[in-house]
Enzyme design. Structure first.
Site, mmCIF file in Angstrom:
data_model
loop_
_atom_site.group_PDB
_atom_site.id
_atom_site.type_symbol
_atom_site.label_atom_id
_atom_site.label_comp_id
_atom_site.label_asym_id
_atom_site.label_seq_id
_atom_site.Cartn_x
_atom_site.Cartn_y
_atom_site.Cartn_z
ATOM 1 N N CYS A 5 67.827 31.883 43.143
ATOM 2 C CA CYS A 5 69.046 31.443 42.460
ATOM 3 C C CYS A 5 68.916 31.471 40.944
ATOM 4 C CB CYS A 5 69.428 30.038 42.918
ATOM 5 S SG CYS A 5 68.221 28.765 42.483
ATOM 6 N N ASP B 226 55.727 21.685 35.964
ATOM 7 C CA ASP B 226 55.065 20.419 36.304
ATOM 8 C C ASP B 226 56.038 19.246 36.282
ATOM 9 O OD1 ASP B 226 52.455 21.501 36.628
ATOM 10 O OD2 ASP B 226 52.297 21.698 34.463
ATOM 11 N N CYS C 293 62.098 25.149 44.837
ATOM 12 C CA CYS C 293 63.236 25.132 43.924
ATOM 13 C C CYS C 293 64.079 23.889 44.180
ATOM 14 C CB CYS C 293 64.089 26.391 44.117
ATOM 15 S SG CYS C 293 65.566 26.440 43.060
ATOM 16 N N CYS D 206 68.041 25.281 45.249
ATOM 17 C CA CYS D 206 68.333 25.881 46.551
ATOM 18 C C CYS D 206 67.287 25.557 47.604
ATOM 19 C CB CYS D 206 68.471 27.403 46.413
ATOM 20 S SG CYS D 206 66.953 28.232 45.875
ATOM 21 N N CYS E 187 63.323 30.276 39.740
ATOM 22 C CA CYS E 187 63.512 30.608 41.149
ATOM 23 C C CYS E 187 63.901 32.080 41.289
ATOM 24 C CB CYS E 187 64.580 29.699 41.755
ATOM 25 S SG CYS E 187 64.877 30.001 43.512
ATOM 26 N N ASP F 239 52.989 13.721 38.396
ATOM 27 C CA ASP F 239 52.307 14.947 38.779
ATOM 28 C C ASP F 239 51.071 15.083 37.902
ATOM 29 O OD1 ASP F 239 52.349 17.717 40.168
ATOM 30 O OD2 ASP F 239 52.122 18.209 38.040
ATOM 31 N N GLU G 272 50.712 11.698 43.931
ATOM 32 C CA GLU G 272 50.292 12.760 44.845
ATOM 33 C C GLU G 272 49.120 12.272 45.697
ATOM 34 O OE1 GLU G 272 50.624 16.948 42.812
ATOM 35 O OE2 GLU G 272 49.788 15.519 41.387
#
Length: 497
Positions: free
Chosen positions: A434, A441, A413, A416, A431, A254, A341
């Site tokens: 949850c 990152d 997330c 979830c 999140c 990333d 990416e």
């Protein structure tokens, strides 16, 4: 395998003046060829079938020549014969038309005779490449000036012996042999096709012990002339990348600004910020201010502007060296594939849309002043160049590079699957559904890795493999008190430790 070597040249005054004149002539020739194609296109598609726009009368093709290939010249090849002995005249491309007219150019303008013929041909092919990029969706070819046309290319007749290089019609020239080429014999330039045929048949097995020169580009930079050699190195085998079925270990990357690269294994690589740190910004501001205060066209202004250029070159060199270290650090890991990416960097650097008040027509604030600093940081990071270096080293080591769509990678997330902009607060990720928390990152890098694994495995991927590293935590409360996971009261680094 193709390898590239860059050296700084040491031309004498005569050679320096000659190659400087070559750059000026080639720039003029490039602009003339581009203008020729534009005019022919306008005559063909804007005016219609040999039609004059003023009087709406069709012009005679004998008196008003228009080539449908987009260049002035003979659009047909002469002297081509098929297997039956019949004369055939295939249509030329615009580049072929302009290349075949080069002898006439040398007669009309004798000063072009002093330059090498292959250099002129490569100049036309450079324009062909610009048009090919345009048809692939990039920008239309632009006319060149002194700042963006500083190089030319040889493809034949180059020789290297020790710390000397021979360039056709320039002569032997010294260069700084900063990186030795491991050849025991003299490197020769590209030979004719019959010579290569004999070499392939092992008639001449030892003349090229490890390779030969395919191209040589001469480029002017702020502190002198540089030569870039593209060599077909026989000693380096062509590595074959692994198939996607053989990929087992994948690492996700990333790209960021606070840290240059975040890896899915938790490792972070620093971003030195070569051109946006406080010291360099102040130095650059002072030198540019000195240039603006001096008289335009004066020698002192040129000297001061050269110092600004040298500072930019120093920044570029430091960034290039650091990016190679980073690319080696990523590729040399014990992995089979690298997930990157698929960024649209030019779109990220685009200006904000203009906002206008409907009643008064006045311009409103659109956030461009705040985005200016972000654009500078993105340009300083050099994500595009870093990706190219990673792809090059990965191909050299037989590893796979997988481009992944990064959409919502830092807002999704991993526990979830809930996607929400409010999940992320700076480098914190918590999140809202949850309560799962981690470094934003690093979590994005893991998401990129999992998406690459899903692309590799396809439908065979087991459900739940996307979230192997997820931490099961209790849902957080909706109140603003100091409950678990509240980003305003908790530090993510403290929570992860």
């Amino acid at each position: 395998m193709l390898t590239n070597y860059v050296y700084k040249l040491r031309p004498n005054q005569t050679q320096d003046l000659k190659i400087s004149n070559w750059v000026d002539m080639l720039r003029s020739h490039y602009n003339w060829c581009l203008n020729d194609r534009i005019i022919q296109y306008n005559q063909q598609f804007v005016q219609g079938d040999y039609c004059d726009i003023r009087n709406q009368v069709e012009a005679c093709p004998l008196t008003c020549f228009v080539s449908k290939n987009g260049a002035t010249g003979n659009p047909w090849k002469d002297g081509k014969v098929d297997f039956e002995g019949k004369l055939k005249n295939p249509r030329r491309t615009a580049g072929d038309i302009q290349i075949t007219s080069l002898p006439k150019l040398k007669i009309a303008r004798p000063w072009y005779s002093g330059s090498d013929s292959t250099v002129l041909q490569q100049n036309v092919k450079r324009l062909d490449t610009a048009y090919r990029n345009f048809f692939e969706g990039r920008g239309f070819p632009q006319f060149k000036n002194r700042s963006n046309f500083t190089s030319f290319t040889f493809v034949m007749g180059i020789k290297i012996q020790g710390n000397k290089i021979y360039l056709p019609k320039v002569g032997w020239m010294r260069f700084y042999n900063s990186r030795s080429i491991s050849y025991s014999r003299t490197l020769l330039g590209r030979e004719p096709s019959w010579f290569q045929w004999l070499y392939n048949l092992s008639v001449i097995p030892h003349l090229f012990e490890k390779g030969y020169i395919k191209a040589c580009a001469v480029r002017k930079r702020q502190n002198g002339w540089y030569v870039s050699l593209r060599i077909e190195d026989k000693s380096v085998p062509d590595y074959k990348a692994k198939s996607l079925q053989d990929v087992v270990k994948v690492i996700g990357c990333d790209l960021g600004i606070t840290k240059l690269v975040h890896l899915s294994d938790g490792y972070q690589i620093e971003n030195p910020k070569f051109s946006t740190n406080k010291k360099v910004k102040r130095t650059l501001k002072i030198r540019q201010r000195r240039v603006s205060r001096q008289v335009k066209g004066s020698k002192n202004r040129k000297k001061t502007a050269k110092k600004v250029g040298l500072l930019h070159q120093k920044i570029s060199n430091r960034r290039q060296a650091y990016q190679w270290k980073v690319a080696h650090k990523i590729v040399e890991r014990n992995i089979d594939a690298i997930a990157l990416e698929d960024l649209h960097i030019s779109g990220m650097l685009r200006r904000c849309r203009v906002k206008i008040e409907e009643k008064t027509g006045r311009f409103l604030k659109n956030g461009q002043s705040r985005k200016k600093g972000l654009n500078r940081s993105i340009s300083d990071a050099g994500w595009g160049e870093l990706i190219l270096k990673i792809e090059y080293l990965a191909a050299k080591q037989g590893k796979v590079v997988i481009k992944v769509n990064p959409k919502y990678s830092s807002q999704e997330c991993r526990n979830c699957g809930h996607i929400d902009k409010s999940n992320r607060d700076g480098e914190k990720f918590i999140c809202v559904e949850c309560g799962y928390h981690e470094h934003a990152d690093i979590g994005a890098a893991k998401t990129i890795r999992d998406r690459a694994l899903k692309m590799v495995r396809g439908d065979s991927a087991k459900p739940g493999t996307m979230y192997l590293d997820a931490q099961k935590v209790s849902p957080r409360s909706k109140s603003k008190c100091g409950e678990f996971g509240n980003p305003s009261h908790r530090d993510i680094k403290t929570e992860m430790s």
